[in-house]
Design a protein around this motif. Structure first.
Motif, mmCIF file in Angstrom:
data_model
loop_
_atom_site.group_PDB
_atom_site.id
_atom_site.type_symbol
_atom_site.label_atom_id
_atom_site.label_comp_id
_atom_site.label_asym_id
_atom_site.label_seq_id
_atom_site.Cartn_x
_atom_site.Cartn_y
_atom_site.Cartn_z
ATOM 1 N N ARG A 346 48.058 35.303 56.688
ATOM 2 C CA ARG A 346 47.559 36.542 57.253
ATOM 3 C C ARG A 346 48.610 37.648 57.369
ATOM 4 O O ARG A 346 48.357 38.648 58.035
ATOM 5 N N HIS A 347 49.728 37.492 56.704
ATOM 6 C CA HIS A 347 50.732 38.568 56.729
ATOM 7 C C HIS A 347 51.115 39.046 55.334
ATOM 8 O O HIS A 347 51.826 40.032 55.198
ATOM 9 N N GLN A 348 50.630 38.394 54.301
ATOM 10 C CA GLN A 348 51.016 38.741 52.940
ATOM 11 C C GLN A 348 50.201 39.925 52.418
ATOM 12 O O GLN A 348 49.114 40.213 52.907
ATOM 13 N N GLY A 349 50.759 40.596 51.406
ATOM 14 C CA GLY A 349 50.109 41.773 50.855
ATOM 15 C C GLY A 349 49.620 41.640 49.431
ATOM 16 O O GLY A 349 48.775 42.429 48.998
ATOM 17 N N THR A 350 50.145 40.638 48.698
ATOM 18 C CA THR A 350 49.816 40.529 47.273
ATOM 19 C C THR A 350 49.623 39.074 46.881
ATOM 20 O O THR A 350 50.392 38.197 47.284
ATOM 21 N N LEU A 351 48.594 38.829 46.085
ATOM 22 C CA LEU A 351 48.357 37.524 45.467
ATOM 23 C C LEU A 351 48.698 37.643 43.989
ATOM 24 O O LEU A 351 48.161 38.503 43.296
ATOM 25 N N VAL A 352 49.602 36.783 43.505
ATOM 26 C CA VAL A 352 50.005 36.762 42.102
ATOM 27 C C VAL A 352 49.463 35.483 41.467
ATOM 28 O O VAL A 352 49.674 34.384 41.991
ATOM 29 N N ILE A 353 48.764 35.611 40.354
ATOM 30 C CA ILE A 353 48.115 34.485 39.682
ATOM 31 C C ILE A 353 48.638 34.403 38.253
ATOM 32 O O ILE A 353 48.727 35.428 37.561
ATOM 33 N N ALA A 354 48.975 33.217 37.808
ATOM 34 C CA ALA A 354 49.485 33.028 36.450
ATOM 35 C C ALA A 354 48.737 31.895 35.766
ATOM 36 O O ALA A 354 48.510 30.836 36.375
ATOM 37 N N SER A 355 48.361 32.114 34.498
ATOM 38 C CA SER A 355 47.567 31.122 33.751
ATOM 39 C C SER A 355 48.087 30.977 32.334
ATOM 40 O O SER A 355 48.576 31.948 31.742
ATOM 41 N N VAL A 356 47.954 29.776 31.801
ATOM 42 C CA VAL A 356 48.146 29.552 30.370
ATOM 43 C C VAL A 356 46.887 28.889 29.829
ATOM 44 O O VAL A 356 46.148 28.217 30.554
ATOM 45 N N PHE A 357 46.657 29.066 28.543
ATOM 46 C CA PHE A 357 45.462 28.567 27.895
ATOM 47 C C PHE A 357 45.865 27.716 26.690
ATOM 48 O O PHE A 357 46.904 27.956 26.077
ATOM 49 N N PRO A 358 45.050 26.722 26.339
ATOM 50 C CA PRO A 358 45.368 25.907 25.166
ATOM 51 C C PRO A 358 45.573 26.785 23.933
ATOM 52 O O PRO A 358 44.921 27.832 23.808
ATOM 53 N N PRO A 359 46.519 26.374 23.069
ATOM 54 C CA PRO A 359 47.218 25.088 23.058
ATOM 55 C C PRO A 359 48.463 25.030 23.944
ATOM 56 O O PRO A 359 49.168 24.022 23.932
ATOM 57 N N ARG A 360 48.749 26.097 24.673
ATOM 58 C CA ARG A 360 49.911 26.059 25.569
ATOM 59 C C ARG A 360 49.642 25.090 26.709
ATOM 60 O O ARG A 360 48.555 25.055 27.274
ATOM 61 N N ARG A 361 50.675 24.356 27.083
ATOM 62 C CA ARG A 361 50.532 23.308 28.076
ATOM 63 C C ARG A 361 51.084 23.762 29.416
ATOM 64 O O ARG A 361 51.724 24.808 29.534
ATOM 65 N N ALA A 362 50.833 22.957 30.443
ATOM 66 C CA ALA A 362 51.244 23.300 31.800
ATOM 67 C C ALA A 362 52.748 23.499 31.911
ATOM 68 O O ALA A 362 53.212 24.287 32.748
ATOM 69 N N GLU A 363 53.506 22.807 31.083
ATOM 70 C CA GLU A 363 54.966 22.949 31.150
ATOM 71 C C GLU A 363 55.402 24.381 30.866
ATOM 72 O O GLU A 363 56.384 24.868 31.439
ATOM 73 N N ARG A 364 54.669 25.072 29.993
ATOM 74 C CA ARG A 364 54.990 26.466 29.699
ATOM 75 C C ARG A 364 54.760 27.344 30.928
ATOM 76 O O ARG A 364 55.528 28.263 31.213
#
Length: 423
Positions: A346-364
């Motif tokens: 309840r004190h933060q101002g920004t939500l940052v979201i990051a995604s990768v899509f196949p064929p890139r893997r979670a390690e990237r």
């Protein structure tokens, strides 16, 4: 179980292909059950337990974790429970069944001049979002969806049907996935018909200074303004696509709220604005079957303020193989005490979201996220595709996490709703 015969969909059924998966995950459940009322939810839960099969619960199936399907288990799909009813127009109190989609909610409330801020897509299901948070197009004006839930009807793990008491209601509002099956919510809506809507594309500088300017402006902007930003490669530096929504129908106030966004970065690439009915933002045109069409790995983090170092890390990530999005918070979200719901941020101002899509893997993704990971302050459950113990501590920090864990064990001692979340 004869009462459920027609509601049980197995792989031989023609309906199975459109019911087996979520938006992000192709599943192969042994059965999908489509209860039409609370009694049939109880029967479906009993069936899954008697068969000794893994259990998933689905409202919309848009969840990034894919937890609302499985392989070899039972999926309780609430989509047939989708009624939206105005209980008290003067009090703006609305009853929404968990299987409704937010497009259906917006459409049903529009004739009454009411709206509920939900997610940013009309195909998202009510149940998953309304038990996790709800960062929607009106978030700074309205707050989170969970902040306006006044009551809930829940089927507990042992099949008991209850009206949520204060303890369970606290848990549902932010950590409901491990509480039971919420079948309906009573939510306080707001008076709203038309909103200002703008799409703005700007060229960013390589060091991300424009992102910091955006965050600084949103910290002081009128609460009626909420924004979402998507970053993308554009030549030698990224560009930002900004969606701005103003919870107002005054052209003058809309223009005043949006105008500072046009001064960000190294120039406007494109912009347009209009006044639209609120349902246009979560349109019924969004409704579609979920067949695993968008696999991805996603993580997120919250920033209290955005420093120059934060902004540079975000800009650098956007120049790589990662899709970066941001949501403005603050405003009404931060009016609520951190201890009032299971969403404690309840004190933060920004939500940052990051995604990768196949064929890139979670390690990237993990490699690209590494620099920002040590700088963020908490996370939001509905944008985390790997709900493990590490995610739990980021989403439910400190005393909140202790209370969530304790209440999950109280209401679901066998952990049938939250096996992946054991902290």
């Amino acid at each position: 179980m004869t009462t459920l015969t027609a509601q049980i969909v197995t792989p031989e059924d023609q309906r199975y292909r459109l019911l087996r998966s979520t938006y992000t995950t192709v599943g192969k459940p042994a059965a999908v059950i489509l209860p039409r009322d609370t009694a049939e939810v109880v029967a479906a839960l009993r069936y899954a337990r008697e068969q000794g099969l893994p259990l998933s619960v689905r409202s919309g199936g848009h969840g990034l974790s894919g937890r609302s399907t499985n392989n070899g288990g039972v999926v309780i799909d609430l989509s047939a429970m989708n009624k939206v009813e105005v209980l008290d127009r003067q009090a703006r109190l609305v009853r929404v069944e968990a299987g409704a989609r937010w497009a259906q909610v917006a459409q049903a409330l529009a004739p009454h001049g009411l709206a509920i801020s939900s997610g940013d897509h009309g195909n998202v299901g009510v149940g998953g979002l309304a038990t996790g948070g709800g960062v929607g197009w009106l978030v700074r004006h309205y707050g989170l969806t969970i902040d306006h839930i006044r009551a809930a009807d829940v089927v507990l793990a042992d099949g008991t049907v209850v009206r949520a008491d204060p303890s369970l209601l606290w848990l549902i509002r932010g950590a409901g996935a491990g509480a039971g099956i919420v079948v309906a919510f009573e939510i306080e809506a707001i008076e709203l018909r038309d909103v200002g809507y703008a799409q703005i594309a700007v060229q960013l500088d390589r060091d991300g200074d424009a992102l910091r300017q955006w965050a600084d402006y949103m910290a002081t902007a009128p609460r009626e303004l909420s924004t979402a930003v998507t970053l993308m490669p554009y030549g030698s530096s990224p560009a930002a696509s900004i969606t701005a929504v103003v919870a107002d129908d005054s052209e003058r106030r809309i223009r005043a709220a949006i105008e500072p966004l046009l001064g960000l970065g190294n120039g406007v690439l494109d912009s347009h604005a209009q006044i639209v009915p609120y349902p246009a933002l979560v349109s019924t045109a969004h409704l579609h079957p979920n067949i695993g069409q968008q696999p991805n790995t996603t993580t997120n983090g919250l920033l209290t303020t955005m420093t120059a170092t934060d902004a540079a890390a975000i800009a650098a990530m956007a120049n790589g193989p990662v899709l970066v999005q941001m949501r403005s918070l603050g405003g009404a979200v931060n009016d609520v005490p951190a201890s009032e719901t299971a969403y404690a941020h309840r004190h933060q101002g920004t939500l940052v979201i990051a995604s990768v899509f196949p064929p890139r893997r979670a390690e990237r993704l993990d490699k690209a996220w590494r620099e920002l990971a040590g700088r963020v302050d908490g996370a939001y459950v509905n944008f985390e595709s790997r709900p493990d113990a590490d995610a739990f501590t980021r989403i439910y920090p400190g005393e909140t996490g202790d209370r969530v864990s304790r209440l999950w064990k109280q209401y679901d001692p066998e952990g049938i709703f939250s096996p992946m979340w054991t902290p």
